[in-house]
Scaffold this motif. Structure first.
Motif, PDB file in Angstrom:
ATOM      1  N   LEU A  99       0.808  -1.226   0.000  1.00 46.37           N
ATOM      2  CA  LEU A  99       0.000   0.000   0.000  1.00 46.37           C
ATOM      3  C   LEU A  99       0.838   1.271   0.000  1.00 46.37           C
ATOM      4  CD1 LEU A  99      -2.923  -0.967   2.424  1.00 46.37           C
ATOM      5  CD2 LEU A  99      -2.890  -0.976  -0.073  1.00 46.37           C
ATOM      6  N   GLY A 100       2.145   1.150  -0.323  1.00 45.42           N
ATOM      7  CA  GLY A 100       2.940   2.358  -0.495  1.00 45.42           C
ATOM      8  C   GLY A 100       4.116   2.449   0.450  1.00 45.42           C
ATOM      9  N   GLY A 101       4.903   3.497   0.264  1.00 47.75           N
ATOM     10  CA  GLY A 101       6.075   3.729   1.094  1.00 47.75           C
ATOM     11  C   GLY A 101       7.323   3.090   0.513  1.00 47.75           C
ATOM     12  N   ARG A 102       8.483   3.703   0.816  1.00 46.17           N
ATOM     13  CA  ARG A 102       9.760   3.219   0.275  1.00 46.17           C
ATOM     14  C   ARG A 102      10.274   2.018   1.075  1.00 46.17           C
ATOM     15  NH1 ARG A 102      11.112   8.445   1.389  1.00 46.17           N
ATOM     16  NH2 ARG A 102      12.825   7.669   2.690  1.00 46.17           N
ATOM     17  N   PRO A 103      11.031   1.131   0.448  1.00 46.65           N
ATOM     18  CA  PRO A 103      11.568  -0.038   1.149  1.00 46.65           C
ATOM     19  C   PRO A 103      12.543   0.311   2.266  1.00 46.65           C
ATOM     20  CG  PRO A 103      11.621  -0.375  -1.224  1.00 46.65           C
ATOM     21  CD  PRO A 103      11.255   1.060  -1.005  1.00 46.65           C
ATOM     22  N   ASP A 104      13.145   1.511   2.224  1.00 46.94           N
ATOM     23  CA  ASP A 104      14.107   1.876   3.271  1.00 46.94           C
ATOM     24  C   ASP A 104      13.426   2.422   4.526  1.00 46.94           C
ATOM     25  OD1 ASP A 104      13.436   4.106   1.520  1.00 46.94           O
ATOM     26  OD2 ASP A 104      14.849   5.292   2.688  1.00 46.94           O
ATOM     27  N   LEU A 105      12.108   2.603   4.491  1.00 48.39           N
ATOM     28  CA  LEU A 105      11.367   3.100   5.655  1.00 48.39           C
ATOM     29  C   LEU A 105      11.011   1.944   6.585  1.00 48.39           C
ATOM     30  CD1 LEU A 105       8.946   5.590   3.850  1.00 48.39           C
ATOM     31  CD2 LEU A 105      10.912   6.185   5.281  1.00 48.39           C
ATOM     32  N   PRO A 106      10.685   2.232   7.856  1.00 50.14           N
ATOM     33  CA  PRO A 106      10.258   1.167   8.764  1.00 50.14           C
ATOM     34  C   PRO A 106       9.056   0.420   8.192  1.00 50.14           C
ATOM     35  CG  PRO A 106      10.629   3.211   9.969  1.00 50.14           C
ATOM     36  CD  PRO A 106      10.724   3.550   8.514  1.00 50.14           C
ATOM     37  N   LEU A 107       9.016  -0.881   8.439  1.00 47.27           N
ATOM     38  CA  LEU A 107       7.946  -1.714   7.894  1.00 47.27           C
ATOM     39  C   LEU A 107       6.726  -1.666   8.813  1.00 47.27           C
ATOM     40  CD1 LEU A 107       6.950  -3.763   5.801  1.00 47.27           C
ATOM     41  CD2 LEU A 107       8.060  -5.563   7.159  1.00 47.27           C
ATOM     42  N   LEU A 108       5.570  -1.393   8.220  1.00 51.68           N
ATOM     43  CA  LEU A 108       4.291  -1.396   8.932  1.00 51.68           C
ATOM     44  C   LEU A 108       3.379  -2.407   8.258  1.00 51.68           C
ATOM     45  CD1 LEU A 108       2.158  -0.227  10.929  1.00 51.68           C
ATOM     46  CD2 LEU A 108       1.630   1.478   9.171  1.00 51.68           C
ATOM     47  N   VAL A 109       2.847  -3.348   9.047  1.00 50.27           N
ATOM     48  CA  VAL A 109       1.966  -4.382   8.536  1.00 50.27           C
ATOM     49  C   VAL A 109       0.545  -4.118   9.029  1.00 50.27           C
ATOM     50  CG1 VAL A 109       1.502  -6.860   8.461  1.00 50.27           C
ATOM     51  CG2 VAL A 109       3.868  -6.030   8.503  1.00 50.27           C
ATOM     52  N   ALA A 161       2.177   6.065   4.430  1.00 53.18           N
ATOM     53  CA  ALA A 161       3.264   5.785   3.488  1.00 53.18           C
ATOM     54  C   ALA A 161       4.335   6.872   3.491  1.00 53.18           C
ATOM     55  CB  ALA A 161       2.702   5.612   2.081  1.00 53.18           C
ATOM     56  N   GLN A 162       4.073   8.000   4.116  1.00 54.91           N
ATOM     57  CA  GLN A 162       5.107   9.032   4.244  1.00 54.91           C
ATOM     58  C   GLN A 162       6.202   8.603   5.216  1.00 54.91           C
ATOM     59  OE1 GLN A 162       3.303  12.892   5.094  1.00 54.91           O
ATOM     60  NE2 GLN A 162       1.432  12.239   4.090  1.00 54.91           N
ATOM     61  N   ASP A 163       5.848   7.720   6.168  1.00 55.78           N
ATOM     62  CA  ASP A 163       6.784   7.335   7.225  1.00 55.78           C
ATOM     63  C   ASP A 163       7.097   5.849   7.269  1.00 55.78           C
ATOM     64  OD1 ASP A 163       7.000   9.973   8.695  1.00 55.78           O
ATOM     65  OD2 ASP A 163       4.836   9.679   8.781  1.00 55.78           O
ATOM     66  N   PHE A 164       6.348   5.032   6.525  1.00 53.75           N
ATOM     67  CA  PHE A 164       6.512   3.588   6.591  1.00 53.75           C
ATOM     68  C   PHE A 164       6.493   2.967   5.192  1.00 53.75           C
ATOM     69  CE2 PHE A 164       4.179   4.834  10.434  1.00 53.75           C
ATOM     70  CZ  PHE A 164       4.922   4.224  11.442  1.00 53.75           C
ATOM     71  N   GLN A 165       7.108   1.794   5.076  1.00 49.18           N
ATOM     72  CA  GLN A 165       6.791   0.894   3.979  1.00 49.18           C
ATOM     73  C   GLN A 165       5.556   0.131   4.444  1.00 49.18           C
ATOM     74  OE1 GLN A 165       8.524  -2.983   1.540  1.00 49.18           O
ATOM     75  NE2 GLN A 165       9.604  -2.245   3.330  1.00 49.18           N
ATOM     76  N   VAL A 166       4.432   0.329   3.763  1.00 43.40           N
ATOM     77  CA  VAL A 166       3.148  -0.185   4.239  1.00 43.40           C
ATOM     78  C   VAL A 166       2.772  -1.445   3.461  1.00 43.40           C
ATOM     79  CG1 VAL A 166       0.732   0.332   4.697  1.00 43.40           C
ATOM     80  CG2 VAL A 166       2.437   2.176   4.775  1.00 43.40           C
ATOM     81  N   LEU A 222       3.691 -13.743   9.430  1.00 38.64           N
ATOM     82  CA  LEU A 222       5.143 -13.679   9.595  1.00 38.64           C
ATOM     83  C   LEU A 222       5.857 -14.121   8.325  1.00 38.64           C
ATOM     84  CD1 LEU A 222       5.601 -15.104  13.206  1.00 38.64           C
ATOM     85  CD2 LEU A 222       5.830 -12.723  12.484  1.00 38.64           C
ATOM     86  N   ALA A 223       5.351 -15.167   7.684  1.00 39.84           N
ATOM     87  CA  ALA A 223       5.962 -15.637   6.441  1.00 39.84           C
ATOM     88  C   ALA A 223       5.858 -14.585   5.342  1.00 39.84           C
ATOM     89  CB  ALA A 223       5.299 -16.943   5.995  1.00 39.84           C
ATOM     90  N   VAL A 224       4.710 -13.908   5.257  1.00 40.37           N
ATOM     91  CA  VAL A 224       4.527 -12.848   4.270  1.00 40.37           C
ATOM     92  C   VAL A 224       5.484 -11.695   4.540  1.00 40.37           C
ATOM     93  CG1 VAL A 224       2.945 -11.000   3.601  1.00 40.37           C
ATOM     94  CG2 VAL A 224       2.164 -13.360   3.581  1.00 40.37           C
ATOM     95  N   VAL A 225       5.639 -11.324   5.802  1.00 43.97           N
ATOM     96  CA  VAL A 225       6.553 -10.243   6.162  1.00 43.97           C
ATOM     97  C   VAL A 225       7.972 -10.585   5.737  1.00 43.97           C
ATOM     98  CG1 VAL A 225       7.634  -9.044   8.103  1.00 43.97           C
ATOM     99  CG2 VAL A 225       5.157  -9.357   8.053  1.00 43.97           C
ATOM    100  N   ASP A 226       8.410 -11.804   6.001  1.00 46.58           N
ATOM    101  CA  ASP A 226       9.767 -12.200   5.638  1.00 46.58           C
ATOM    102  C   ASP A 226       9.956 -12.219   4.128  1.00 46.58           C
ATOM    103  OD1 ASP A 226      10.450 -12.445   8.281  1.00 46.58           O
ATOM    104  OD2 ASP A 226      10.055 -14.593   8.379  1.00 46.58           O
ATOM    105  N   GLU A 227       8.913 -12.602   3.408  1.00 45.39           N
ATOM    106  CA  GLU A 227       8.994 -12.598   1.949  1.00 45.39           C
ATOM    107  C   GLU A 227       9.108 -11.177   1.411  1.00 45.39           C
ATOM    108  OE1 GLU A 227       6.174 -13.911  -1.815  1.00 45.39           O
ATOM    109  OE2 GLU A 227       6.002 -14.991   0.082  1.00 45.39           O
ATOM    110  N   VAL A 228       8.339 -10.267   1.998  1.00 43.76           N
ATOM    111  CA  VAL A 228       8.388  -8.870   1.560  1.00 43.76           C
ATOM    112  C   VAL A 228       9.741  -8.251   1.897  1.00 43.76           C
ATOM    113  CG1 VAL A 228       7.470  -6.566   2.018  1.00 43.76           C
ATOM    114  CG2 VAL A 228       5.909  -8.483   1.655  1.00 43.76           C
ATOM    115  N   ALA A 229      10.237  -8.517   3.119  1.00 48.02           N
ATOM    116  CA  ALA A 229      11.492  -7.920   3.566  1.00 48.02           C
ATOM    117  C   ALA A 229      12.669  -8.466   2.767  1.00 48.02           C
ATOM    118  CB  ALA A 229      11.689  -8.177   5.056  1.00 48.02           C
TER     119      ALA A 229
END
Length: 395
Positions: free
Chosen positions: A8-18, A39-44, A74-81
């Motif tokens: 849903l937006g945000g750069r990959p270098d920003l903190p991850l928000l799920v 998305a201004q502050d997180f990778q969403v 958790l598996a989805v988060v690891d795949e995204v990261a």
């Protein structure tokens, strides 16, 4: 895998928000408006439940549980990261998404940095009520739920104020796969972690809708009071889908809970705030001892000059987000060599080391000044840097 990721937006270098959805909603229809701010502050990254939205993977033979949903998130988060190590993340979830958040906090406490749990509970409804819901869906399909959900989901007047958002949510409900919906109902029927809340140490913000009949404020208060570090916020005029009903407020609450209060915009800061920010940076860069000496030595003649330095140099320039402090130190050293400000140069050699500039990088900078500022200037600068670094035990 029982869940699917939705970016849903945000750069990959920003903190991850799920972000987790409510039963019968999709990640996009529930969270998109709040995510536009986040998305201004997180990778969403949000996720869809079985049979919901983008998730059209058939429900398998194994029953869906809150634990299996949390495991797959958790598996989805690891795949995204995409990293070798499990990625930490901030979490926010509404209703069943909040219940999954509680399960994550119990099963993987080291992964979740903060949790905002909205319109949810440690126990939602009763097993009997969920079994009745399953029978209804299997007999008549999810379109049979639309009328009742229109009454339960939204606070008074929301559908009149935001007809497009409300229509999108109800349409998404009618398109949910019946078996996927029933599988999540089954998971909710057996979910109850009320006696385990005291094991949760991660900071939790519980957000309730004042008009929510499915998970009323008392349900969220139980969560906030039961965990070790919890706080409750109740949103007026909101029912069960807070991210859609109050996207601006929910985005602010999630952001502040995860990252702390937003600093005032520079053009909204008072003179006192600018000076306070400048003094804080000045102390961090130059050290308390130096600043205390400068302040103590101020006289009627020089005190206003000290205020000017704090306000303009430190409060208006060194606090700007466009360059990091290390870069500002490199620029400042070059300018001081060029202008021959030797006393200030000594002070800023120390500051540069505080700001992470290495001795090797100081040497390279001074070598370059020999070309662009002049050999005599660089010669003096090397002598000053040698003295300061020797005093610091670094050269």
């Amino acid at each position: 895998m029982t869940v699917t990721a939705v970016r849903l937006g945000g750069r990959p270098d920003l903190p991850l928000l799920v972000l987790g959805p409510s039963l019968g909603t999709t990640a996009t229809t529930l969270w998109s408006r709040a995510a536009a701010h986040l998305a201004q502050d997180f990778q969403v990254v949000a996720w869809d439940l079985p049979g919901h939205g983008h998730n059209r993977v058939p429900v398998g033979e194994d029953p869906v549980s809150m634990r299996s949903l949390a495991r797959d998130v958790l598996a989805v988060v690891d795949e995204v990261a995409g990293g070798l190590q499990p990625a930490p993340f901030h979490y926010a979830g509404d209703s069943v998404g909040g219940a999954v958040g509680l399960q994550l906090l119990l099963d993987a406490p080291g992964r979740v940095q903060s949790a905002t749990l909205l319109c949810t509970g440690a126990r939602i409804g009763s097993e009997e009520s969920w079994r009745e819901r399953i029978e209804l869906v299997r007999a008549s399909g999810t379109p049979a739920l639309v009328s009742g959900s229109a009454q339960r989901w939204f606070g008074e007047g929301f559908l009149e104020r935001s007809p497009e958002a409300g229509s999108a949510l109800l349409h998404a409900l009618s398109e949910v796969d019946d078996e996927g919906y029933a599988a999540v109902c089954s998971a909710l029927a057996t979910f109850d972690v009320r006696d385990r809340l005291d094991r949760i140490a991660t900071p939790v913000l519980a957000v309730a809708g004042a008009e929510d009949v499915a998970t009323p404020p008392e349900s969220l208060r139980e969560v906030a009071d039961g965990v070790r570090d919890g706080r409750l916020v109740v949103l007026d005029g909101v029912a069960h889908l807070a991210p859609a009903e109050a996207p601006d407020e929910v985005a602010r609450l999630v952001r502040e809970h995860a990252l702390g209060p937003v600093a005032p915009a520079r053009d909204e800061m008072s003179l006192a705030q600018v000076r306070a920010a400048g003094m804080e940076v000045r102390r961090e860069v130059l050290g308390d001892a130096h600043v205390d000496r400068a302040t103590a030595a101020a006289t009627d003649l020089t005190s206003e000059f000290q205020e000017l330095i704090t306000e303009y140099a430190w409060g208006s320039i060194w606090t700007r987000p466009g360059l990091d402090r290390r870069s500002r130190s490199l620029i400042t050293l070059t300018a001081l060599v060029a202008r021959g400000h030797h006393e200030e140069l000594a002070m800023h050699v120390r500051a540069a080391r505080t700001n992470g500039v290495s001795v090797e990088e100081i040497k390279e900078l001074l070598l370059q000044t020999a070309i662009y500022c002049g050999v005599p200037d660089a010669n003096t600068a090397f002598r000053i840097a040698q003295r300061v670094l020797s005093e610091m035990g670094e050269a």
